[in-house]
Design a protein around this motif. Structure first.
Motif, mmCIF file in Angstrom:
data_model
loop_
_atom_site.group_PDB
_atom_site.id
_atom_site.type_symbol
_atom_site.label_atom_id
_atom_site.label_comp_id
_atom_site.label_asym_id
_atom_site.label_seq_id
_atom_site.Cartn_x
_atom_site.Cartn_y
_atom_site.Cartn_z
ATOM 1 N N LEU A 1 -6.725 2.545 0.225
ATOM 2 C CA LEU A 1 -6.974 1.178 -0.220
ATOM 3 C C LEU A 1 -7.774 0.410 0.831
ATOM 4 C CD1 LEU A 1 -3.473 0.253 -1.729
ATOM 5 C CD2 LEU A 1 -5.477 1.215 -2.893
ATOM 6 N N VAL B 1 -3.435 -1.700 -7.963
ATOM 7 C CA VAL B 1 -2.377 -1.582 -6.954
ATOM 8 C C VAL B 1 -1.050 -2.098 -7.507
ATOM 9 C CG1 VAL B 1 -1.642 -2.298 -4.641
ATOM 10 C CG2 VAL B 1 -4.055 -1.782 -5.092
ATOM 11 N N ASP C 1 -9.155 -4.027 -2.443
ATOM 12 C CA ASP C 1 -7.935 -3.783 -3.215
ATOM 13 C C ASP C 1 -6.874 -4.842 -2.954
ATOM 14 O OD1 ASP C 1 -8.751 -1.257 -4.451
ATOM 15 O OD2 ASP C 1 -8.758 -0.519 -2.385
ATOM 16 N N ALA D 1 0.827 -1.205 0.000
ATOM 17 C CA ALA D 1 0.000 0.000 0.000
ATOM 18 C C ALA D 1 0.862 1.256 0.000
ATOM 19 C CB ALA D 1 -0.943 -0.004 1.209
#
Length: 465
Positions: free
Chosen positions: A259, A310, A286, A136
């Motif tokens: 996310l 992502v 995500d 992330a």
């Protein structure tokens, strides 16, 4: 099952060695020095575990939510492992790949929501959560938003014990000895509806989402990198989500640009009758973190399933994905996971859970006739009963709760031949999470034994008998 159980002499030697040399995870080692023996499973078959003395226990916890297939598939897994050991015993995934990991990644992508097609392998659950956080962060840096350094998790939630996963974990007692968290995390309400005063489920959902959004706003929406939540929260006792909750989280993540991560280390791979529990809410997160059921505990493996958006920045020229784990995606573990998924499909494992969920819930609700049982909650083969100090639902004080959860129930259940979990991360609960291949007769046996243990607890703690 092996023909020769461990001898009494050998068992005694092992107990002594455990006392002198082994540090138990979450163990209270003073008890060993005081002469208490550690529970030592010796062999297993079907849904049963045998100790060194030959006593049989029915496994009502799937060896901490791992043994989805129980213990009778050893020969099939051994064959797959042997074939992989003879072909390629080890290779890393450090800018290289091997066929077993590639095949497993493709297989997992086919099972995941349509937007998720990439897989990052780990060695277990905490590593999966830690990896999701790092992915992330790298994603947001690539998007030109390096200021997104914070996360949102939920109160009482357990996400692991490595320093990053521990930061996300919402249980203060597990965190305090280790100082400041690795990064800043705000903890929003969990979805425990027992004792709520909301008018209905819709009102409950609205309140949860409003209080979660308040945490996002307090943190600063443009500083939040991700929100992580379990579809059914384990710690605190199998909290399920109300209708519209996950859709609300998805909308919130999209609106504020962070996310959404579904932690499915426990709920993934059939625990509630789907490969991924979040799909029951018709929402695509995500990322999905997994481990335990991915191999049904026949090998150690975890994975983060990653949405295309992502992963996309990692395919840009000159970009290096700055994270890796030596043993992640181990060839033998990957071959084991592929075999596990084959068995799931061949033997209708998900169908078994779906067919028996209603029966298991019905049997467990019968235990609410006991004054000590205040609530029954969960889904699939993943249930908790919250324990209370009277039929009016009042809570146990700290001393009595500790005696109930740490001493009385674990001892009584084991004496009866049941392996289940009494837990006090939050209000006291007892959890039942059978292997996914358990029959209706075996589920009934587990509930009957649990009922006997709780009847004894009811008499001892509430009625003085």
């Amino acid at each position: 099952m092996p023909d020769q159980p461990t001898t009494a002499l050998k068992a005694a030697e092992l107990q002594a060695a455990a006392r002198d040399h082994l540090l138990l995870h979450f163990g209270q080692h003073a008890n060993l020095r005081a002469g208490q023996e550690v529970f030592m499973p010796d062999r297993a078959e079907g849904v049963h575990v045998y100790d060194a003395a030959g006593k049989r226990y029915i496994d009502g916890l799937s060896a901490l939510f791992c043994a989805q297939l129980g213990y009778s598939y050893g020969p099939e897994f051994a064959k797959a492992a042997e074939q992989q050991l003879l072909r390629l015993p080890f290779s890393t995934l450090w800018n290289t790949a091997h066929p077993a990991a590639i095949e497993l990644a493709e297989r997992l992508a086919s099972l995941a929501p349509d937007t998720i097609n990439r897989v990052f392998f780990t060695s277990g659950g905490s590593e999966s959560v830690e990896s999701a956080w790092k992915l992330a962060r790298m994603y947001h840096v690539a998007q030109g938003q390096p200021q997104r350094t914070k996360a949102i998790a939920r109160r009482t939630a357990y996400h692991g014990l490595t320093m990053g996963a521990l930061a996300l974990t919402g249980i203060p007692a597990l965190k305090e000895p280790f100082g400041a968290p690795a990064f800043e995390v705000a903890h929003a309400p969990n979805t425990n509806r027992y004792r709520t005063t909301d008018a209905d489920e819709a009102a409950f959902t609205r309140r949860l989402l409003a209080e979660t959004e308040a945490e996002v706003l307090q943190a600063g929406p443009d500083t939040v990198a991700m929100l992580i939540a379990e579809p059914v929260q384990n710690a605190g006792g199998c909290f399920t989500a109300p209708a519209g909750y996950w859709a609300g989280l998805r909308e919130m993540a999209d609106r504020y640009g962070f996310l959404l991560v579904a932690d499915e280390v426990i709920t993934g791979f059939g625990r509630i009758g789907e490969y991924f529990a979040v799909t029951k809410h018709h929402v695509a997160p995500d990322m999905i973190t997994t481990a335990k059921g991915l191999t049904s505990s026949y090998a150690t493996l975890g994975a983060v399933l990653v949405a295309d958006k992502v992963a996309e920045p990692f395919y840009n020229d000159g970009v290096t994905l700055l994270h890796g784990l030596t043993f992640a995606g181990h060839p033998v573990a990957a071959a084991t996971a592929l075999t596990n998924l084959d068995i799931f499909e061949r033997d209708g494992v998900l169908d078994n859970v779906r067919a028996l969920t209603g029966h298991l819930y019905k049997r467990l609700t019968e235990l609410t006739d006991l004054d000590i049982v205040g609530d029954v909650r969960g889904d699939g083969f993943f249930w908790a009963l919250e324990l209370v100090a009277g039929s009016d639902g009042r809570r146990f004080d700290t001393v009595r709760k500790h005696e109930l959860v740490k001493r009385f129930l674990p001892t009584r259940m084991r004496d009866l031949g049941l392996l289940a979990r009494a837990d006090d991360r939050g209000d006291p609960v007892v959890q039942l999470a059978p292997p996914l291949i358990a029959t209706q007769e075996e589920l009934d046996q587990m509930v009957d034994l649990l009922g006997q243990a709780l009847t004894d607890a009811d008499r001892h703690f509430l009625h003085g008998r």
